[in-house]
Motif scaffolding. Sequence first.
Motif, PDB file in Angstrom:
ATOM      1  N   VAL A 199       2.278   9.503  15.365  1.00  0.00           N
ATOM      2  CA  VAL A 199       1.526   9.265  14.135  1.00  0.00           C
ATOM      3  C   VAL A 199       2.297   8.277  13.268  1.00  0.00           C
ATOM      4  CG1 VAL A 199       0.608  10.337  12.039  1.00  0.00           C
ATOM      5  CG2 VAL A 199       0.515  11.567  14.206  1.00  0.00           C
ATOM      6  N   MET A 200       1.598   7.264  12.799  1.00  0.00           N
ATOM      7  CA  MET A 200       2.225   6.314  11.894  1.00  0.00           C
ATOM      8  C   MET A 200       2.111   6.875  10.481  1.00  0.00           C
ATOM      9  SD  MET A 200       0.952   2.756  13.557  1.00  0.00           S
ATOM     10  CE  MET A 200      -0.738   3.264  13.739  1.00  0.00           C
ATOM     11  N   VAL A 201       3.168   6.695   9.689  1.00  0.00           N
ATOM     12  CA  VAL A 201       3.226   7.307   8.367  1.00  0.00           C
ATOM     13  C   VAL A 201       3.586   6.265   7.323  1.00  0.00           C
ATOM     14  CG1 VAL A 201       4.414   9.037   6.953  1.00  0.00           C
ATOM     15  CG2 VAL A 201       3.930   9.522   9.353  1.00  0.00           C
ATOM     16  N   LEU A 202       2.878   6.308   6.190  1.00  0.00           N
ATOM     17  CA  LEU A 202       3.195   5.488   5.029  1.00  0.00           C
ATOM     18  C   LEU A 202       3.512   6.443   3.889  1.00  0.00           C
ATOM     19  CD1 LEU A 202       2.441   2.256   3.905  1.00  0.00           C
ATOM     20  CD2 LEU A 202       1.164   3.799   2.450  1.00  0.00           C
ATOM     21  N   GLU A 203       4.750   6.395   3.395  1.00  0.00           N
ATOM     22  CA  GLU A 203       5.142   7.229   2.262  1.00  0.00           C
ATOM     23  C   GLU A 203       4.915   6.459   0.978  1.00  0.00           C
ATOM     24  OE1 GLU A 203       9.149   8.642   2.733  1.00  0.00           O
ATOM     25  OE2 GLU A 203       8.455  10.317   3.975  1.00  0.00           O
ATOM     26  N   LEU A 204       4.065   7.015   0.103  1.00  0.00           N
ATOM     27  CA  LEU A 204       3.696   6.394  -1.160  1.00  0.00           C
ATOM     28  C   LEU A 204       3.659   7.485  -2.208  1.00  0.00           C
ATOM     29  CD1 LEU A 204       2.585   3.703  -2.455  1.00  0.00           C
ATOM     30  CD2 LEU A 204       0.308   4.643  -1.995  1.00  0.00           C
ATOM     31  N   VAL A 230     -11.848   5.745  -7.962  1.00  0.00           N
ATOM     32  CA  VAL A 230     -11.376   5.603  -6.586  1.00  0.00           C
ATOM     33  C   VAL A 230     -11.821   6.807  -5.768  1.00  0.00           C
ATOM     34  CG1 VAL A 230      -9.319   5.475  -5.116  1.00  0.00           C
ATOM     35  CG2 VAL A 230      -9.433   4.137  -7.225  1.00  0.00           C
ATOM     36  N   ASP A 231     -12.511   6.524  -4.664  1.00  0.00           N
ATOM     37  CA  ASP A 231     -13.020   7.579  -3.788  1.00  0.00           C
ATOM     38  C   ASP A 231     -12.043   7.922  -2.674  1.00  0.00           C
ATOM     39  OD1 ASP A 231     -15.431   7.492  -5.215  1.00  0.00           O
ATOM     40  OD2 ASP A 231     -16.273   6.005  -3.850  1.00  0.00           O
ATOM     41  N   ALA A 232     -11.270   6.930  -2.220  1.00  0.00           N
ATOM     42  CA  ALA A 232     -10.364   7.154  -1.089  1.00  0.00           C
ATOM     43  C   ALA A 232      -9.258   6.118  -1.108  1.00  0.00           C
ATOM     44  CB  ALA A 232     -11.129   7.069   0.225  1.00  0.00           C
ATOM     45  N   LEU A 233      -8.134   6.504  -0.536  1.00  0.00           N
ATOM     46  CA  LEU A 233      -6.983   5.619  -0.367  1.00  0.00           C
ATOM     47  C   LEU A 233      -6.507   5.850   1.064  1.00  0.00           C
ATOM     48  CD1 LEU A 233      -4.088   5.101  -2.810  1.00  0.00           C
ATOM     49  CD2 LEU A 233      -3.578   5.793  -0.499  1.00  0.00           C
ATOM     50  N   ARG A 234      -6.627   4.814   1.910  1.00  0.00           N
ATOM     51  CA  ARG A 234      -6.256   4.940   3.317  1.00  0.00           C
ATOM     52  C   ARG A 234      -5.438   3.731   3.730  1.00  0.00           C
ATOM     53  NH1 ARG A 234     -11.834   6.126   6.327  1.00  0.00           N
ATOM     54  NH2 ARG A 234     -10.483   6.538   8.102  1.00  0.00           N
ATOM     55  N   SER A 235      -4.553   3.940   4.704  1.00  0.00           N
ATOM     56  CA  SER A 235      -3.691   2.857   5.170  1.00  0.00           C
ATOM     57  C   SER A 235      -3.904   2.621   6.653  1.00  0.00           C
ATOM     58  CB  SER A 235      -2.224   3.190   4.894  1.00  0.00           C
ATOM     59  OG  SER A 235      -1.409   2.071   5.182  1.00  0.00           O
ATOM     60  N   TRP A 236      -3.760   1.350   7.034  1.00  0.00           N
ATOM     61  CA  TRP A 236      -4.031   0.911   8.394  1.00  0.00           C
ATOM     62  C   TRP A 236      -2.937  -0.042   8.856  1.00  0.00           C
ATOM     63  CZ3 TRP A 236      -8.512   3.054  10.343  1.00  0.00           C
ATOM     64  CH2 TRP A 236      -9.364   3.648   9.390  1.00  0.00           C
ATOM     65  N   ARG A 237      -2.742  -0.103  10.171  1.00  0.00           N
ATOM     66  CA  ARG A 237      -1.762  -1.000  10.764  1.00  0.00           C
ATOM     67  C   ARG A 237      -2.395  -1.609  12.009  1.00  0.00           C
ATOM     68  NH1 ARG A 237       3.356  -2.012  10.367  1.00  0.00           N
ATOM     69  NH2 ARG A 237       3.646  -0.395   8.821  1.00  0.00           N
ATOM     70  N   LEU A 238      -2.191  -2.904  12.160  1.00  0.00           N
ATOM     71  CA  LEU A 238      -2.736  -3.603  13.320  1.00  0.00           C
ATOM     72  C   LEU A 238      -1.948  -3.194  14.563  1.00  0.00           C
ATOM     73  CD1 LEU A 238      -4.954  -5.681  13.825  1.00  0.00           C
ATOM     74  CD2 LEU A 238      -3.237  -7.462  13.573  1.00  0.00           C
ATOM     75  N   GLY A 293      -2.239  -4.306  18.293  1.00  0.00           N
ATOM     76  CA  GLY A 293      -2.935  -5.212  19.206  1.00  0.00           C
ATOM     77  C   GLY A 293      -4.064  -5.904  18.465  1.00  0.00           C
ATOM     78  N   GLU A 294      -5.278  -5.662  18.910  1.00  0.00           N
ATOM     79  CA  GLU A 294      -6.449  -6.281  18.293  1.00  0.00           C
ATOM     80  C   GLU A 294      -7.185  -5.344  17.334  1.00  0.00           C
ATOM     81  OE1 GLU A 294      -7.435  -9.532  18.628  1.00  0.00           O
ATOM     82  OE2 GLU A 294      -5.509  -9.732  19.647  1.00  0.00           O
ATOM     83  N   GLU A 295      -6.755  -4.096  17.256  1.00  0.00           N
ATOM     84  CA  GLU A 295      -7.466  -3.093  16.464  1.00  0.00           C
ATOM     85  C   GLU A 295      -6.566  -2.494  15.387  1.00  0.00           C
ATOM     86  OE1 GLU A 295     -10.711  -2.456  16.944  1.00  0.00           O
ATOM     87  OE2 GLU A 295     -10.677  -3.951  18.544  1.00  0.00           O
ATOM     88  N   PHE A 296      -7.197  -1.992  14.327  1.00  0.00           N
ATOM     89  CA  PHE A 296      -6.475  -1.266  13.305  1.00  0.00           C
ATOM     90  C   PHE A 296      -6.369   0.188  13.713  1.00  0.00           C
ATOM     91  CE2 PHE A 296      -7.579  -4.696  10.310  1.00  0.00           C
ATOM     92  CZ  PHE A 296      -6.368  -4.830   9.636  1.00  0.00           C
ATOM     93  N   VAL A 297      -5.206   0.781  13.434  1.00  0.00           N
ATOM     94  CA  VAL A 297      -4.965   2.204  13.636  1.00  0.00           C
ATOM     95  C   VAL A 297      -4.592   2.764  12.273  1.00  0.00           C
ATOM     96  CG1 VAL A 297      -3.500   3.901  14.789  1.00  0.00           C
ATOM     97  CG2 VAL A 297      -4.173   1.813  15.991  1.00  0.00           C
ATOM     98  N   GLU A 298      -5.168   3.922  11.944  1.00  0.00           N
ATOM     99  CA  GLU A 298      -4.901   4.493  10.627  1.00  0.00           C
ATOM    100  C   GLU A 298      -3.509   5.110  10.574  1.00  0.00           C
ATOM    101  OE1 GLU A 298      -7.078   7.042   7.124  1.00  0.00           O
ATOM    102  OE2 GLU A 298      -7.936   7.094   9.136  1.00  0.00           O
ATOM    103  N   GLU A 299      -2.852   4.894   9.439  1.00  0.00           N
ATOM    104  CA  GLU A 299      -1.560   5.523   9.147  1.00  0.00           C
ATOM    105  C   GLU A 299      -1.802   6.732   8.248  1.00  0.00           C
ATOM    106  OE1 GLU A 299       1.717   2.095   8.745  1.00  0.00           O
ATOM    107  OE2 GLU A 299       0.222   2.019   7.154  1.00  0.00           O
ATOM    108  N   ALA A 300      -1.052   7.779   8.463  1.00  0.00           N
ATOM    109  CA  ALA A 300      -1.093   8.909   7.541  1.00  0.00           C
ATOM    110  C   ALA A 300      -0.415   8.479   6.235  1.00  0.00           C
ATOM    111  CB  ALA A 300      -0.375  10.104   8.148  1.00  0.00           C
ATOM    112  N   VAL A 301      -1.021   8.798   5.093  1.00  0.00           N
ATOM    113  CA  VAL A 301      -0.422   8.510   3.790  1.00  0.00           C
ATOM    114  C   VAL A 301       0.070   9.827   3.226  1.00  0.00           C
ATOM    115  CG1 VAL A 301      -0.796   7.619   1.458  1.00  0.00           C
ATOM    116  CG2 VAL A 301      -1.981   6.566   3.407  1.00  0.00           C
ATOM    117  N   ARG A 302       1.342   9.843   2.880  1.00  0.00           N
ATOM    118  CA  ARG A 302       1.896  11.061   2.282  1.00  0.00           C
ATOM    119  C   ARG A 302       2.784  10.673   1.093  1.00  0.00           C
ATOM    120  NH1 ARG A 302       6.141  12.433   7.133  1.00  0.00           N
ATOM    121  NH2 ARG A 302       7.868  11.248   6.286  1.00  0.00           N
ATOM    122  N   PRO A 303       2.842  11.578   0.121  1.00  0.00           N
ATOM    123  CA  PRO A 303       3.709  11.286  -1.052  1.00  0.00           C
ATOM    124  C   PRO A 303       5.185  11.370  -0.718  1.00  0.00           C
ATOM    125  CG  PRO A 303       2.318  13.236  -1.448  1.00  0.00           C
ATOM    126  CD  PRO A 303       2.078  12.770  -0.050  1.00  0.00           C
TER     127      PRO A 303
END
Length: 149
Positions: free
Chosen positions: A12-17, A129-137, A139-149
């Motif tokens: 799982v890819m993670v973005l800490e924010l 704001v309805d949603a806050l989501r993060s993505w990472r390329l 290859g050719e597609e975006f994959v969602e990153e988990a966002v956690r504080p």
Amino acid sequence: MPAALFRGHGGVMVLELSATLQGRLTRWAQAGYPRECCGLLLGRVNDGVVHVDDVLQARNANAERAGDRYELDAQDFLRADAQARARQLDVVGVWHTHPDHPARPSATDRAHAWDGWSYLILAVGAQGVDALRSWRLDGEEFVEEAVRP
């Protein structure tokens, strides 16, 4: 860098924010509505986790289609890069809003995406704001990153 370097535990890819930075982005998104707002994420990547230390605003240089497109102002990008270097951080991604549209990457987002960066999208409407989501390329597609504080 290969996308695999950004995978956290269990693939799982993670973005800490932090909640503070999420709040700042939410205020900017609401203030900019109904135009697309954008900016940069400053931080570092460690052990497969993108740690965001700061968020910066940038001007949207796409004046003709500001309601549904963004283009980071080149001077704002250069200033952010210099600020990151001065703080011994990196530019680790871009944030932008999708006014009245889901927080999923568009075809335009894909066409302009860079490997190795996080793309944080805030879905914003008249009610906020309805949603806050993060993505990472990946290859050719975006994959969602988990966002956690």
